[in-house]
Scaffold this motif. Structure first.
Motif, PDB file in Angstrom:
ATOM      1  N   GLU A  24       9.039   1.901  -6.166  1.00 24.48           N
ATOM      2  CA  GLU A  24       8.589   2.171  -4.803  1.00 24.48           C
ATOM      3  C   GLU A  24       7.458   1.229  -4.396  1.00 24.48           C
ATOM      4  O   GLU A  24       6.586   0.891  -5.187  1.00 24.48           O
ATOM      5  N   ASN A  25       7.512   0.788  -3.151  1.00 22.91           N
ATOM      6  CA  ASN A  25       6.459  -0.056  -2.567  1.00 22.91           C
ATOM      7  C   ASN A  25       6.252  -1.371  -3.318  1.00 22.91           C
ATOM      8  O   ASN A  25       5.124  -1.857  -3.446  1.00 22.91           O
ATOM      9  N   THR A  26       7.338  -1.958  -3.808  1.00 17.64           N
ATOM     10  CA  THR A  26       7.237  -3.285  -4.436  1.00 17.64           C
ATOM     11  C   THR A  26       8.307  -4.197  -3.847  1.00 17.64           C
ATOM     12  O   THR A  26       9.371  -3.740  -3.428  1.00 17.64           O
ATOM     13  N   LEU A  27       8.008  -5.477  -3.830  1.00 15.40           N
ATOM     14  CA  LEU A  27       8.974  -6.505  -3.438  1.00 15.40           C
ATOM     15  C   LEU A  27       8.954  -7.589  -4.507  1.00 15.40           C
ATOM     16  O   LEU A  27       7.888  -7.973  -4.994  1.00 15.40           O
ATOM     17  N   VAL A  28      10.139  -8.092  -4.863  1.00 14.13           N
ATOM     18  CA  VAL A  28      10.272  -9.110  -5.899  1.00 14.13           C
ATOM     19  C   VAL A  28      10.661 -10.447  -5.253  1.00 14.13           C
ATOM     20  O   VAL A  28      11.516 -10.482  -4.347  1.00 14.13           O
ATOM     21  N   PRO A  30       0.828  -1.213   0.000  1.00 16.88           N
ATOM     22  CA  PRO A  30       0.000   0.000   0.000  1.00 16.88           C
ATOM     23  C   PRO A  30       0.862   1.262   0.000  1.00 16.88           C
ATOM     24  O   PRO A  30       1.984   1.246   0.534  1.00 16.88           O
ATOM     25  N   PRO A  31       0.383   2.355  -0.589  1.00 18.81           N
ATOM     26  CA  PRO A  31       1.114   3.621  -0.521  1.00 18.81           C
ATOM     27  C   PRO A  31       1.372   4.004   0.937  1.00 18.81           C
ATOM     28  O   PRO A  31       0.501   3.878   1.787  1.00 18.81           O
ATOM     29  N   GLY A  32       2.593   4.406   1.200  1.00 20.99           N
ATOM     30  CA  GLY A  32       2.929   4.803   2.566  1.00 20.99           C
ATOM     31  C   GLY A  32       3.218   3.650   3.500  1.00 20.99           C
ATOM     32  O   GLY A  32       3.380   3.845   4.709  1.00 20.99           O
ATOM     33  N   ALA A  33       3.300   2.416   2.978  1.00 25.78           N
ATOM     34  CA  ALA A  33       3.555   1.262   3.843  1.00 25.78           C
ATOM     35  C   ALA A  33       4.925   1.354   4.510  1.00 25.78           C
ATOM     36  O   ALA A  33       5.106   0.913   5.643  1.00 25.78           O
ATOM     37  N   ASP A  34       5.896   1.947   3.804  1.00 23.93           N
ATOM     38  CA  ASP A  34       7.238   2.155   4.359  1.00 23.93           C
ATOM     39  C   ASP A  34       7.801   0.859   4.947  1.00 23.93           C
ATOM     40  O   ASP A  34       8.286   0.833   6.077  1.00 23.93           O
ATOM     41  N   PHE A  35       7.705  -0.222   4.189  1.00 17.44           N
ATOM     42  CA  PHE A  35       8.199  -1.519   4.641  1.00 17.44           C
ATOM     43  C   PHE A  35       9.700  -1.584   4.388  1.00 17.44           C
ATOM     44  O   PHE A  35      10.146  -1.556   3.248  1.00 17.44           O
ATOM     45  N   LYS A  36      10.496  -1.673   5.446  1.00 17.40           N
ATOM     46  CA  LYS A  36      11.948  -1.654   5.319  1.00 17.40           C
ATOM     47  C   LYS A  36      12.530  -3.020   5.654  1.00 17.40           C
ATOM     48  O   LYS A  36      12.010  -3.744   6.496  1.00 17.40           O
ATOM     49  N   PRO A  46      10.480  -7.975   8.302  1.00 18.41           N
ATOM     50  CA  PRO A  46      11.430  -8.924   7.729  1.00 18.41           C
ATOM     51  C   PRO A  46      12.053  -9.827   8.798  1.00 18.41           C
ATOM     52  O   PRO A  46      12.029  -9.512   9.980  1.00 18.41           O
ATOM     53  N   PHE A  47      12.626 -10.957   8.330  1.00 12.85           N
ATOM     54  CA  PHE A  47      13.256 -11.924   9.217  1.00 12.85           C
ATOM     55  C   PHE A  47      14.644 -12.298   8.699  1.00 12.85           C
ATOM     56  O   PHE A  47      14.950 -12.126   7.537  1.00 12.85           O
ATOM     57  N   GLY A  48      15.441 -12.876   9.596  1.00 13.92           N
ATOM     58  CA  GLY A  48      16.702 -13.483   9.198  1.00 13.92           C
ATOM     59  C   GLY A  48      17.915 -12.577   9.353  1.00 13.92           C
ATOM     60  O   GLY A  48      17.798 -11.354   9.436  1.00 13.92           O
TER      61      GLY A  48
END
Length: 324
Positions: free
Chosen positions: A153-157, A121-127, A187-189
């Motif tokens: 922005e705001n995507t993960l592959v 989502p926009p603004g999720a700011d997932f780091k 995130p983990f690991g």
């Protein structure tokens, strides 16, 4: 709770949390990945004291058990203990969060691998730190996948392999459609690039184990660290289509060695990647090694490199493990 004695840590028994969680609650993180006793990353050697087993230690060999190694994620301290183990120093990990994510694109890479781009989502700011993984959650099913990078922005592959009888695998390969909604937890690991002073980096990858390494090697935040070091990548697959990122790596400045194990083909080595590591005459005393993929490759590479002088503290791994 704990007292540092060089590489050894003296801990007080709590009997209510895993040894891993005891360390974490007091701001000291042990190297880790699966946290379920399967990968072996949170291994520690018992110098003194007793512990209680909570879950099977599948990530330990019989030899390691005889040498008094334990896995801290599945044991509680039953007495005060002294442990010899690796901890994360000078690293701040992002807080684990759960966020919604939609499937943006789903592309077939080979017969049993897909490339999945998830839109947050926009603004999720997932780091996250390049190399880490997340959990996909769909209903009651939760499965772990390494982040392979970002596309805007705001995507993960993600690069995901099909596993027969895998519940999440069946959904992603046979049922998933664009704009399907999942949840991502992470995130983990602790599989990410260390900021050490050693001048050589060696990456080993089999199958989709290349995903977190691709994330590390393409991250803009790692550019300075990578350009100041000599970088080797040994990538293994059964056939050429298994070598995700082949064209990118061949055109990069890293020392790249693609290897096939099922067919012989011009331009590729044939065999297992671990047998070719020593051919390059790498100074292992000045190298850090990152291995991701099959557990057998990781164990074989670890045994080989340790026997040739690599320090235990210079080897980081993330074994990909199947689950139903």
């Amino acid at each position: 709770m704990y007292e540092i004695q060089t590489r050894q840590f003296k801990i007080q028994s709590t009997k209510s949390h895993s040894i891993f969680d005891d360390f974490k609650r007091h701001g000291c993180l042990i190297n880790h990945s699966c946290l379920s006793g399967r990968c072996g990353n949170c291994k520690a050697k018992v110098i003194e004291g007793e512990s209680q087993l909570v879950l099977p230690e599948l990530g330990l060999t019989d030899s390691e058990k005889e040498q008094k190694f334990i896995l801290t994620c599945v044991r509680r301290a039953a007495s005060d203990m002294i442990l010899d183990l690796d901890v994360l120093k000078g690293v701040t990990l992002e807080e684990v969060r759960t966020v919604p994510a939609k499937i943006s694109t789903l592309t077939k890479v080979s017969e049993d691998v897909i490339k999945l781009v998830m839109r947050l989502p926009p603004g999720a700011d997932f780091k996250f730190l390049p190399g880490q993984y997340v959990n996909f959650i769909r209903g009651s099913i939760k499965r772990s996948y390494s982040i392979g990078g970002v596309e805007g922005e705001n995507t993960l592959v993600f690069y995901i392999k099909r596993y027969l009888k895998g519940y999440m695998s069946k959904y992603l390969f046979e049922e998933a459609r664009e704009n399907d909604l999942l949840r991502i937890e992470g995130p983990f690991g602790s599989f990410f690039l260390r900021r050490d002073s050693l001048n050589t980096l060696v990456f080993l990858a089999t199958g989709t184990g290349i995903a977190p390494i691709l994330s590390i090697l393409t991250s803009t935040g790692n550019e300075k660290v990578l350009e100041d070091r000599k970088v080797f990548l040994f990538q293994g697959g059964r056939v050429e289509s298994d070598l995700i990122g082949l064209n990118y790596f061949r055109s990069s400045t890293i020392h790249y060695y693609p290897t096939l194990s099922r067919v012989r083909c011009e331009g590729f080595r044939f065999g297992r990647i671990q047998k070719f590591i020593l051919d390059q005459d790498i100074d292992l005393s000045n190298a850090t090694v990152y291995a991701c993929g099959s557990k057998k490759m990781i164990e074989d590479a670890k045994e080989l490199l340790f026997s040739k002088g690599l320090s235990r503290g210079q080897f980081y791994a993330d074994a990909f493990l199947e689950s139903n």
